[in-house]
Design a protein around this motif. Structure first.
Motif, PDB file in Angstrom:
ATOM      1  N   ALA A 246     -12.101  34.683  -6.739  1.00 28.50           N
ATOM      2  CA  ALA A 246     -12.323  33.667  -5.716  1.00 28.50           C
ATOM      3  C   ALA A 246     -11.075  32.809  -5.504  1.00 28.50           C
ATOM      4  CB  ALA A 246     -13.509  32.785  -6.112  1.00 28.50           C
ATOM      5  N   MET A 247     -10.448  32.388  -6.580  1.00 27.13           N
ATOM      6  CA  MET A 247      -9.249  31.562  -6.458  1.00 27.13           C
ATOM      7  C   MET A 247      -8.110  32.334  -5.807  1.00 27.13           C
ATOM      8  SD  MET A 247      -9.332  29.356 -10.012  1.00 27.13           S
ATOM      9  CE  MET A 247      -8.091  28.174  -9.469  1.00 27.13           C
ATOM     10  N   LYS A 304      -3.728  22.019   0.273  1.00 26.06           N
ATOM     11  CA  LYS A 304      -2.776  22.061  -0.843  1.00 26.06           C
ATOM     12  C   LYS A 304      -3.461  22.543  -2.115  1.00 26.06           C
ATOM     13  CE  LYS A 304       0.417  18.465   0.784  1.00 26.06           C
ATOM     14  NZ  LYS A 304       0.961  17.096   0.531  1.00 26.06           N
ATOM     15  N   LEU A 305      -4.686  22.103  -2.316  1.00 25.06           N
ATOM     16  CA  LEU A 305      -5.445  22.542  -3.489  1.00 25.06           C
ATOM     17  C   LEU A 305      -5.737  24.044  -3.398  1.00 25.06           C
ATOM     18  CD1 LEU A 305      -6.742  21.328  -6.056  1.00 25.06           C
ATOM     19  CD2 LEU A 305      -8.880  21.131  -4.763  1.00 25.06           C
ATOM     20  N   THR A 306      -6.032  24.501  -2.200  1.00 23.02           N
ATOM     21  CA  THR A 306      -6.266  25.930  -1.972  1.00 23.02           C
ATOM     22  C   THR A 306      -5.039  26.766  -2.310  1.00 23.02           C
ATOM     23  OG1 THR A 306      -7.929  25.562  -0.244  1.00 23.02           O
ATOM     24  CG2 THR A 306      -6.766  27.647  -0.190  1.00 23.02           C
ATOM     25  N   CYS A 310      -4.502  29.740  -5.169  1.00 25.35           N
ATOM     26  CA  CYS A 310      -3.921  31.069  -4.924  1.00 25.35           C
ATOM     27  C   CYS A 310      -2.754  31.339  -5.866  1.00 25.35           C
ATOM     28  CB  CYS A 310      -3.456  31.177  -3.473  1.00 25.35           C
ATOM     29  SG  CYS A 310      -4.775  31.144  -2.240  1.00 25.35           S
ATOM     30  N   ASN A 311      -1.896  30.351  -6.020  1.00 29.44           N
ATOM     31  CA  ASN A 311      -0.714  30.534  -6.873  1.00 29.44           C
ATOM     32  C   ASN A 311      -1.106  30.729  -8.339  1.00 29.44           C
ATOM     33  OD1 ASN A 311       0.993  30.279  -4.675  1.00 29.44           O
ATOM     34  ND2 ASN A 311       1.335  28.090  -4.982  1.00 29.44           N
ATOM     35  N   PHE A 316      -2.308  35.870 -12.591  1.00 32.91           N
ATOM     36  CA  PHE A 316      -3.211  36.779 -13.287  1.00 32.91           C
ATOM     37  C   PHE A 316      -3.537  38.004 -12.433  1.00 32.91           C
ATOM     38  CE2 PHE A 316      -3.634  32.814 -15.469  1.00 32.91           C
ATOM     39  CZ  PHE A 316      -3.838  33.163 -16.793  1.00 32.91           C
ATOM     40  N   SER A 317      -2.602  38.381 -11.571  1.00 33.33           N
ATOM     41  CA  SER A 317      -2.758  39.650 -10.863  1.00 33.33           C
ATOM     42  C   SER A 317      -2.676  40.776 -11.888  1.00 33.33           C
ATOM     43  CB  SER A 317      -1.654  39.819  -9.818  1.00 33.33           C
ATOM     44  OG  SER A 317      -0.397  40.027 -10.460  1.00 33.33           O
ATOM     45  N   TRP A 318      -3.265  41.920 -11.564  1.00 31.02           N
ATOM     46  CA  TRP A 318      -3.199  43.040 -12.508  1.00 31.02           C
ATOM     47  C   TRP A 318      -1.750  43.437 -12.787  1.00 31.02           C
ATOM     48  CZ3 TRP A 318      -6.419  44.168 -15.972  1.00 31.02           C
ATOM     49  CH2 TRP A 318      -7.799  44.132 -15.783  1.00 31.02           C
ATOM     50  N   ASP A 319      -0.872  43.287 -11.802  1.00 34.33           N
ATOM     51  CA  ASP A 319       0.545  43.618 -12.021  1.00 34.33           C
ATOM     52  C   ASP A 319       1.130  42.767 -13.134  1.00 34.33           C
ATOM     53  OD1 ASP A 319       0.755  45.650 -10.180  1.00 34.33           O
ATOM     54  OD2 ASP A 319       1.367  44.337  -8.550  1.00 34.33           O
ATOM     55  N   ASN A 320       0.743  41.477 -13.172  1.00 31.44           N
ATOM     56  CA  ASN A 320       1.263  40.589 -14.211  1.00 31.44           C
ATOM     57  C   ASN A 320       0.526  40.769 -15.534  1.00 31.44           C
ATOM     58  OD1 ASN A 320       3.230  39.370 -12.589  1.00 31.44           O
ATOM     59  ND2 ASN A 320       1.775  37.885 -11.776  1.00 31.44           N
TER      60      ASN A 320
END
Length: 335
Positions: A246-247, A304-306, A310-311, A316-320
């Motif tokens: 969601a984030m 800005k909170l949104t 996202c950032n 915690f993307s699967w790539d990272n």
């Protein structure tokens, strides 16, 4: 060393793809632990997931099985070792019985994979060979979006179940929000219609509520991205992947404090302001209303909170996350 080969009954496609960059080939097999061990001739590591609170009969059978090869075996706990909030007598029994299964796995020589730091520390204190590897989100599907509908939209995207707080959602949260916010849209979705059936029958036809009994992943991600707030009244978790997804799409979660992504990550950031202790349902609703007022009165601050959400999720993307998995897999293989 050549390519590391992993046979697993848990192998999300983005993780499989990302691990290849680290010289790890992960193959998925729809099989239990016993079957994985029998299929394991050409593999260096066997990974078997445990995601249900029932007794793992396959694990018990493995105690009496001669292994074909001295593999490294990882027993993946995709469920909490103990419960965050115990309100039933059976929960005490859970806390006694469930930790015994990783102990059995450890006696068999298996490594124990935990999805959260609380379980990781508990496993270490029990003398188990433990790993901590978080889950990731697929940012190619769960894409950051600042485009929100005019209607203030909240979404519940967990499997309808008592431990997910669905009773709190239906009996308290929804009636309160419908009364307090006129221009609200409440979205409820899950990937499994069987789980959705009872809640669908109870809430269908109520204005301002949209029910999606089943959505393909791409459509689910789009619906998720159109919400302003994720409702996450769960009583216990092992990780809480829906919060991360969601984030990643720019949705702010309101949650009870449970182990996993909430406790390990959000509580260390400003998003802890939208986390309350169970069973403070009043505090939960106050947090939702605060976000409603922020969006209506200070949309620039809400955006800005949104972006911050996202950032944070992008970390915690699967790539990272695959880098952490690759490090741990190499570590235990050379231990």
């Amino acid at each position: 060393m050549g390519m590391i080969k992993v046979l697993s009954n848990y192998a999300p496609e983005p993780l499989v793809k990302a691990l290849r960059k680290f010289g790890i080939i992960m193959h998925k097999a729809q099989a239990d632990l016993i079957s994985l061990l029998r299929l394991s001739y050409d593999y260096d590591i066997i990974y078997s997931i445990k995601s249900l609170s029932t007794i793992d009969r396959s694990l018990l059978k493995s105690l009496f099985m001669r292994r074909n090869k001295d593999h490294v075996v990882i027993y993946g706990l995709h469920m909490p070792m103990t419960l965050d909030n115990k309100v039933r007598p059976t929960h005490v029994m859970y806390d006694v019985l469930n930790p015994t299964q990783p102990v059995i796995a450890s006696l068999r020589g298996f490594w124990i994979h935990t999805l959260n730091l609380r379980d990781y520390r508990m496993a270490l204190n029990m003398g188990l060979r433990a790993l901590y590897m978080p889950l990731g989100t697929d940012t190619n599907i769960f894409k950051c979006s600042l485009e929100k509908p005019n209607e203030f939209t909240v979404i519940y995207a967990s499997r309808p179940a008592w431990h997910k707080g669905t009773d709190i959602l239906v009996n308290v949260i929804i009636p309160f929000l419908l009364k307090k916010i006129k221009n609200i849209r409440i979205v409820i979705t899950d990937s499994n219609y069987d789980y959705m059936a009872w809640i669908y029958e109870k809430l269908k036809g109520i204005p301002n509520i949209t029910l999606y009994p089943h959505l393909p992943l791409n459509e689910y991600a789009k619906v998720l991205s159109e919400a302003h707030v994720l409702l996450f009244p769960t009583r216990y978790e092992s990780y809480g992947l829906v919060v991360l997804d969601a984030m990643a799409t720019g949705v702010i979660p309101v949650s009870f404090k449970v182990r996993g992504f909430i406790e390990d990550v959000l509580m260390r950031t400003e998003f802890r302001d939208y986390v309350v202790n169970y069973p403070d349902v009043h505090g939960f609703l106050v947090k939702v209303m605060r976000l409603y007022e922020l969006y209506n009165n200070h949309v620039d601050k809400y955006e800005k909170l949104t972006i911050k959400a996202c950032n944070l999720a992008r970390l915690f993307s699967w790539d990272n996350v695959a880098g952490k998995w690759a490090y741990e897999l190499n570590f235990i293989l050379n231990k």
